[in-house]
Design a protein around this motif. Structure first.
Motif, short mmCIF file in Angstrom:
data_model
loop_
_atom_site.label_atom_id
_atom_site.label_comp_id
_atom_site.label_asym_id
_atom_site.label_seq_id
_atom_site.Cartn_x
_atom_site.Cartn_y
_atom_site.Cartn_z
N GLU A 3 17.97 11.93 -22.31
CA GLU A 3 18.41 13.00 -23.06
C GLU A 3 17.48 14.40 -22.86
O GLU A 3 17.57 15.20 -22.88
CB GLU A 3 18.71 12.70 -24.40
N ALA A 4 16.01 13.89 -22.99
CA ALA A 4 14.97 14.95 -23.05
C ALA A 4 14.93 15.64 -21.79
O ALA A 4 15.00 16.82 -21.59
CB ALA A 4 13.61 14.26 -23.39
N ALA A 5 15.21 14.93 -20.57
CA ALA A 5 15.39 15.55 -19.25
C ALA A 5 16.58 16.56 -19.10
O ALA A 5 16.31 17.65 -18.75
CB ALA A 5 15.20 14.60 -18.12
N LEU A 6 17.63 15.94 -19.76
CA LEU A 6 18.82 16.84 -19.55
C LEU A 6 18.65 18.09 -20.58
O LEU A 6 19.13 19.22 -19.78
CB LEU A 6 19.95 16.08 -20.29
N ILE A 7 18.10 18.02 -21.60
CA ILE A 7 17.82 19.38 -22.48
C ILE A 7 16.90 20.05 -21.39
O ILE A 7 17.06 21.46 -21.44
CB ILE A 7 17.06 18.93 -23.84
N PRO A 37 27.76 28.30 -23.11
CA PRO A 37 28.15 27.16 -22.47
C PRO A 37 28.18 26.07 -23.38
O PRO A 37 27.07 26.04 -24.19
CB PRO A 37 27.63 27.02 -21.10
N SER A 38 29.06 25.08 -23.51
CA SER A 38 29.05 23.81 -24.20
C SER A 38 27.73 23.28 -24.03
O SER A 38 27.13 22.48 -25.01
CB SER A 38 30.31 22.86 -23.97
N HIS A 39 27.34 22.99 -22.77
CA HIS A 39 26.01 22.23 -22.53
C HIS A 39 24.85 22.75 -23.40
O HIS A 39 23.81 22.30 -23.80
CB HIS A 39 25.67 22.04 -21.21
N THR A 40 24.86 24.17 -23.35
CA THR A 40 23.69 25.01 -24.11
C THR A 40 24.00 24.87 -25.49
O THR A 40 22.79 24.37 -26.25
CB THR A 40 23.76 26.44 -23.91
N ILE A 41 25.20 24.81 -26.24
CA ILE A 41 25.14 24.46 -27.58
C ILE A 41 24.82 22.93 -27.73
O ILE A 41 24.16 22.58 -28.88
CB ILE A 41 26.68 24.50 -27.95
N ALA A 42 25.18 22.12 -26.89
CA ALA A 42 24.77 20.65 -27.08
C ALA A 42 23.10 20.45 -27.07
O ALA A 42 22.57 19.59 -28.01
CB ALA A 42 25.16 19.64 -26.02
N ALA A 43 22.48 21.12 -26.27
CA ALA A 43 21.01 21.18 -26.19
C ALA A 43 20.45 21.86 -27.49
O ALA A 43 19.47 21.30 -28.03
CB ALA A 43 20.46 22.06 -25.23
N ILE A 44 21.38 22.79 -28.04
CA ILE A 44 20.66 23.47 -29.45
C ILE A 44 20.74 22.42 -30.61
O ILE A 44 19.91 22.44 -31.45
CB ILE A 44 21.52 24.62 -29.48
N ASN A 45 22.04 21.91 -30.42
CA ASN A 45 22.12 20.88 -31.24
C ASN A 45 21.00 19.54 -31.41
O ASN A 45 20.32 19.08 -32.34
CB ASN A 45 23.47 20.08 -31.35
N SER A 46 20.74 19.18 -30.11
CA SER A 46 19.75 18.09 -29.85
C SER A 46 18.27 18.82 -30.25
O SER A 46 17.62 17.97 -31.01
CB SER A 46 19.81 17.71 -28.48
N LEU A 47 18.31 19.76 -30.04
CA LEU A 47 16.74 20.43 -30.30
C LEU A 47 16.84 20.66 -31.82
O LEU A 47 15.50 20.22 -32.52
CB LEU A 47 16.46 21.75 -29.91
N GLY A 71 28.28 30.48 -35.03
CA GLY A 71 28.10 29.31 -35.97
C GLY A 71 29.17 28.36 -35.82
O GLY A 71 28.96 27.19 -36.00
N ILE A 72 30.19 28.88 -35.46
CA ILE A 72 31.51 27.88 -35.50
C ILE A 72 31.49 26.81 -34.19
O ILE A 72 32.22 25.89 -34.08
CB ILE A 72 32.90 28.63 -35.29
N ARG A 73 30.57 27.23 -33.15
CA ARG A 73 30.32 26.44 -32.12
C ARG A 73 29.55 25.25 -32.62
O ARG A 73 29.67 24.31 -32.07
CB ARG A 73 29.44 27.18 -31.11
#
Length: 309
Positions: A3-7, A37-47, A71-73
């Motif tokens: 996951e760290a590498a993906l982020i 993009p959804s993958h950027t939102i996912a990375a922000i959530n992970s961080l 915010g709604i993302r």
């Protein structure tokens, strides 16, 4: 791939600058918007799960609508239980130092006087004074881990009552306009909710302390003993090693995991003007170590005063 590498492929490590060892990171070279993009939102959530609070400079392009579109993302927007949202928005409330109720200079997590209090808060700086007005956040999961094992076991069993009708005048430097706002707006409906003082975060399994200055009392414990327990556990939360302090600039945006942090808006800017606007993301009901859920025990709307005849 980890996951760290993906982020790191989405948001390079060089753009993630830690602000303190236990909490806080500044994320650089991202223009926030509802169109990320959804993958950027996912990375922000992970961080966010890792750092608990993350900061973004130079987001001057955001207005109220775009703050909410972003915010709604992160989840469902939710309004404040007693404070009206800015017209045309779902959840944004304004803290304007020229008005009452703007100086949140108590340690707290947002909205813990209700059962499903916000999961995430998104705060945007509009007007920042030339000095003062910082905000400090603390990491309540790190605070739990700092407790000796006997105190962890005790905390796991304790419950506390949170209320928006807390002893405000004794906990803050109160201006008359702040007292009026507290009495007529913030507490127009009184809530009392029982929370475990340790909740389990579903994504990570971490245990976070749930306290803050809106705690009224501990369940089944007398006032004097409860106050000593509160001071003991709260002192671990606010220990300097568990905190990060952010010096705002206009256009900054902060996002924090409201389940795993407390924060304090430092009231050191006198009569200077300070304006920030906050959107909140709906949360789930906390679950204790033994699987029990928080519950609101009291919800009473005040009757408006009778007009003189």
């Amino acid at each position: 791939m980890s996951e760290a590498a993906l982020i790191d492929r989405i948001i390079p490590c060089s753009d993630v600058v830690k602000r303190a060892a236990r909490i806080g990171a500044e994320i650089r070279n991202i223009k926030l918007s509802g169109d990320l993009p959804s993958h950027t939102i996912a990375a922000i959530n992970s961080l966010l799960l890792v750092h608990k609070v993350i900061f973004f400079r130079d987001q001057d392009h955001l207005d109220d609508a775009e703050q909410e579109r972003f915010g709604i993302r992160l989840g469902k927007l939710v309004p404040h239980p007693t404070i009206d949202s800015i017209e045309g928005t779902t959840s944004i409330i304004e803290f304007d130092s020229a008005r009452g109720g703007s100086r949140a200079d108590v340690w707290h997590a947002d909205g813990t006087f209700i059962a499903a209090y916000p999961k995430i808060s998104v705060l945007r700086a509009i007007v920042i004074p030339p000095f003062g007005g910082d905000t400090v956040w603390s990491n309540t999961t790190a605070a739990y881990l700092d407790l000796p094992l006997p105190l962890q076991r005790l905390a796991d069993e304790l419950w506390a009552v949170h209320t928006n009708g807390f002893e405000y005048a004794g906990k803050a430097r109160v201006r008359e306009i702040d007292k009026k706002h507290f009495d007529e707006v913030f507490t127009r409906t009184i809530f009392e909710t029982e929370h475990p003082i340790v909740r389990v975060l579903p994504e990570t399994g971490e245990r976070a302390l749930v306290l803050g200055d809106v705690v009224q009392r501990f369940v089944d414990i007398g006032k004097r003993d409860g106050q000593k327990l509160f001071e003991l556990f709260q002192s671990h939360i606010t220990a300097p090693e568990n905190t990060v302090r952010w010096t705002w600039q206009a256009g900054d945006l902060a996002i924090w995991d409201n389940r795993a942090t407390q924060h304090y808006a430092v009231n050191d800017y006198g009569d200077q003007h300070r304006v920030v606007r906050r959107a909140t993301i709906d949360g789930d009901v906390p679950v204790s170590v033994d699987g029990r859920s928080s519950v609101t025990r009291l919800k009473v709307t005040k009757q408006p005063p009778m007009e003189a005849t």
